[in-house]
Write an enzyme that holds these catalytic residues in place. Structure first.
Site, short mmCIF file in Angstrom:
data_model
loop_
_atom_site.label_atom_id
_atom_site.label_comp_id
_atom_site.label_asym_id
_atom_site.label_seq_id
_atom_site.Cartn_x
_atom_site.Cartn_y
_atom_site.Cartn_z
N PRO A 151 0.41 -1.57 -0.08
CA PRO A 151 0.35 -0.06 -0.71
C PRO A 151 0.84 1.51 -0.22
O PRO A 151 1.76 1.32 1.17
CB PRO A 151 -0.72 -0.38 1.48
CG PRO A 151 0.22 -0.84 2.18
CD PRO A 151 0.88 -1.97 0.66
N TYR A 184 -5.85 1.68 8.02
CA TYR A 184 -5.82 2.68 9.51
C TYR A 184 -7.41 3.05 9.68
O TYR A 184 -8.03 3.69 9.23
CB TYR A 184 -4.91 3.92 8.86
CG TYR A 184 -3.88 4.22 7.99
CD1 TYR A 184 -2.51 4.03 8.91
CD2 TYR A 184 -3.34 4.69 7.04
CE1 TYR A 184 -1.18 3.55 8.38
CE2 TYR A 184 -2.33 4.35 6.65
CZ TYR A 184 -0.96 4.09 7.27
OH TYR A 184 0.45 4.20 7.04
N THR A 207 -1.83 -1.63 9.21
CA THR A 207 -1.03 -1.53 9.52
C THR A 207 -1.61 -1.21 11.02
O THR A 207 -1.44 -0.34 11.72
CB THR A 207 -0.81 -0.08 9.01
OG1 THR A 207 -0.87 -0.43 7.45
CG2 THR A 207 0.45 0.34 8.27
N ARG A 217 8.55 12.91 9.67
CA ARG A 217 10.30 12.51 8.16
C ARG A 217 10.71 14.03 6.90
O ARG A 217 9.81 14.99 6.80
CB ARG A 217 9.61 11.82 6.34
CG ARG A 217 8.89 10.74 7.18
CD ARG A 217 7.33 10.40 6.89
NE ARG A 217 6.97 9.29 6.88
CZ ARG A 217 5.54 8.60 7.09
NH1 ARG A 217 5.23 9.08 6.12
NH2 ARG A 217 5.10 7.28 8.01
N ASP A 270 8.69 -6.73 3.50
CA ASP A 270 8.88 -5.52 2.59
C ASP A 270 9.55 -4.61 3.61
O ASP A 270 10.11 -4.68 4.54
CB ASP A 270 7.37 -4.49 1.72
CG ASP A 270 6.65 -3.88 3.32
OD1 ASP A 270 7.50 -3.12 4.17
OD2 ASP A 270 5.15 -3.39 3.58
C1 LIG Z 1 4.95 7.10 -0.05
C2 LIG Z 1 4.77 5.99 0.37
C3 LIG Z 1 3.16 5.90 1.28
C4 LIG Z 1 2.83 5.24 1.63
N1 LIG Z 1 1.75 4.91 2.28
C5 LIG Z 1 1.60 3.74 2.47
C6 LIG Z 1 0.36 3.85 3.39
O1 LIG Z 1 -0.67 4.06 3.42
N2 LIG Z 1 -0.10 2.33 4.32
C7 LIG Z 1 1.28 1.39 4.89
O2 LIG Z 1 0.79 0.56 5.34
N3 LIG Z 1 1.86 1.77 4.03
C8 LIG Z 1 2.39 2.67 3.71
N4 LIG Z 1 3.65 2.63 3.11
C9 LIG Z 1 4.35 1.91 3.62
C10 LIG Z 1 4.82 0.61 2.85
O3 LIG Z 1 3.50 -0.17 2.37
C11 LIG Z 1 6.40 -0.40 2.43
O4 LIG Z 1 5.75 -0.87 3.75
C12 LIG Z 1 7.27 0.28 2.36
O5 LIG Z 1 7.57 1.17 1.36
C13 LIG Z 1 8.17 -1.00 1.80
O6 LIG Z 1 8.58 -0.22 1.73
P1 LIG Z 1 10.16 0.14 0.38
O7 LIG Z 1 10.04 1.43 -0.27
O8 LIG Z 1 11.48 0.41 0.72
O9 LIG Z 1 9.73 -0.97 -0.44
C14 LIG Z 1 4.11 3.56 2.26
C15 LIG Z 1 5.33 3.69 2.02
C16 LIG Z 1 5.45 4.71 0.93
C17 LIG Z 1 7.31 5.10 0.07
#
Ligand SMILES: Cc1cc2nc3c(=O)[nH]c(=O)nc-3n(C[C@H](O)[C@H](O)[C@H](O)COP(=O)(O)O)c2cc1C
Length: 339
Positions: free
Chosen positions: A77, A130, A156, A165, A266
């Protein structure tokens, strides 16, 4: 430049995105030490190939919670995908369907669950949850996802509050005019969510996936509360800076869960060999976050298909060189830790 790998997509994405969107997608929490560690830690797990085995034909396919996927790579996601491309989550949904894998739609998407389902009818999809203080927002999103055939709810658990951040803060992060998010994470997250809420979530009748677990203790409690899968994740280093890389946290979680639930991973997956390392350590599949956002920014739906194809091809090549004819053959004997 023709993109040959995920790293190339990152370079190209930087050129297509303005500072606001780039910092939003790229950044991590605090000093970004966990974000860097996610990448560095994979390299410390060394692959141990076996030789003179017949690798004429290779099968990368597997199943995740009973759903067949073409390779063990799901789409994590990622919020606000219209910041990356005007077609946003719809483009990602179509790409996931073409690649025969599962997309997890964020609660904070720039499209509603129903709209995304219509973009790629019939494709497998999960909905990420969420929990907001105003439970009405959460309920209406989950109800819409259930009504449109999403087949699992991904809670999550590592965001009781949003990580800090600084890159995005410095860039003055804002949602560009004209974009709307389904559930706004910058406002109203409920920090009181606890294990008790799992029962309420399970009441919707879909399997529950817990995303953001790093310790064996939480994994065990999660399984005892009925979780069908656990995602070992540090949110791509965007939440608590200083936690271990997901790949380093994985072995102890696998041991604690002991086959009672499926385990996904991930954070920092950038190469097919990273997928093999995770599977060797006991993950059923991995999810990718930023690589999807970067590919979407660079090439929309086709960009995401291409990134998934590149990773799929890397997994296939890796399997051949590892001496495995199928992803199912990859096991603990194929990997060891060393500096
Ligand atoms: C820009 C961005 C937005 C994200 N939004 C969500 C989100 O809405 N919900 C969630 O559970 N994780 C979110 N994540 C975390 C991702 O689901 C995931 O855990 C993470 O990106 C994995 O790491 P990687 O970017 O190194 O592949 C987000 C990550 C990024 C980079």
């Amino acid at each position: 430049m023709e993109a040959l790998n995920v790293h190339d997509y990152e370079v190209l994405a930087r050129e297509c995105l303005d500072e606001n969107a780039w910092e939003y997608f790229r950044g991590g929490a605090g000093d970004e030490s966990t974000m860097r560690e996610n990448i560095a830690a994979f390299a410390r797990w060394k692959l141990l190939p076996r030789t003179l085995l017949d690798v004429t034909s290779i099968d990368t396919s597997t199943t995740v919670l009973g759903t067949p996927v073409s390779s063990p790579i799901l789409l994590a996601p990622v919020a606000m995908q219209k910041l990356a491309h005007p077609e946003g989550e719809a483009a990602t949904a179509r790409a996931a369907a073409r690649a025969e894998t599962i997309m997890v739609l964020s609660t904070s998407a720039t499209m509603r669950p129903g709209e995304v389902a219509q973009a790629a009818p019939g494709a497998p999809r999960w909905f990420q949850v969420y929990v907001f203080r105003d439970r009405g927002i959460t309920h209406s999103l989950i109800d819409e996802a259930c009504a449109h055939g999403y087949s699992a709810l991904v809670l999550t658990v590592d965001v009781p509050i949003l990580g800090r951040r600084e890159g995005a803060l410095r860039a003055g992060f804002h949602l560009p005019e004209g974009l709307e998010v389904a559930g706004d994470i910058f406002e109203g997250l409920d920090p009181s969510v606890s294990w008790r809420d799992l029962e309420w979530l399970a009441g919707h009748g879909l399997p529950i996936v817990l995303k953001g677990v790093l310790t064996p203790g939480d994994a065990s409690v999660g399984v005892e509360h009925g979780a069908a899968a656990i995602v070992v994740s540090n949110h791509g280093g965007r939440q608590l800076d200083g936690v271990p890389a997901s790949i380093d946290a994985l072995p102890r979680v696998v041991e604690a869960v002991d086959g009672r639930a499926e385990i996904l991973l991930d954070s920092g997956v950038r190469r097919g060999v990273d997928v093999l390392r995770a599977v060797a350590l006991g993950a059923q599949a991995v999810m990718i976050g930023r690589p999807v956002a970067y590919a979407l920014a660079v090439g929309g739906e086709d960009g995401v298909v291409r990134v998934l194809q590149l990773l799929h091809d890397e997994v296939e090549l890796g399997l051949r060189l590892l001496g495995c004819a199928s992803i199912m053959e990859v096991g603990r004997e194929h990997v060891e830790w060393s500096r």
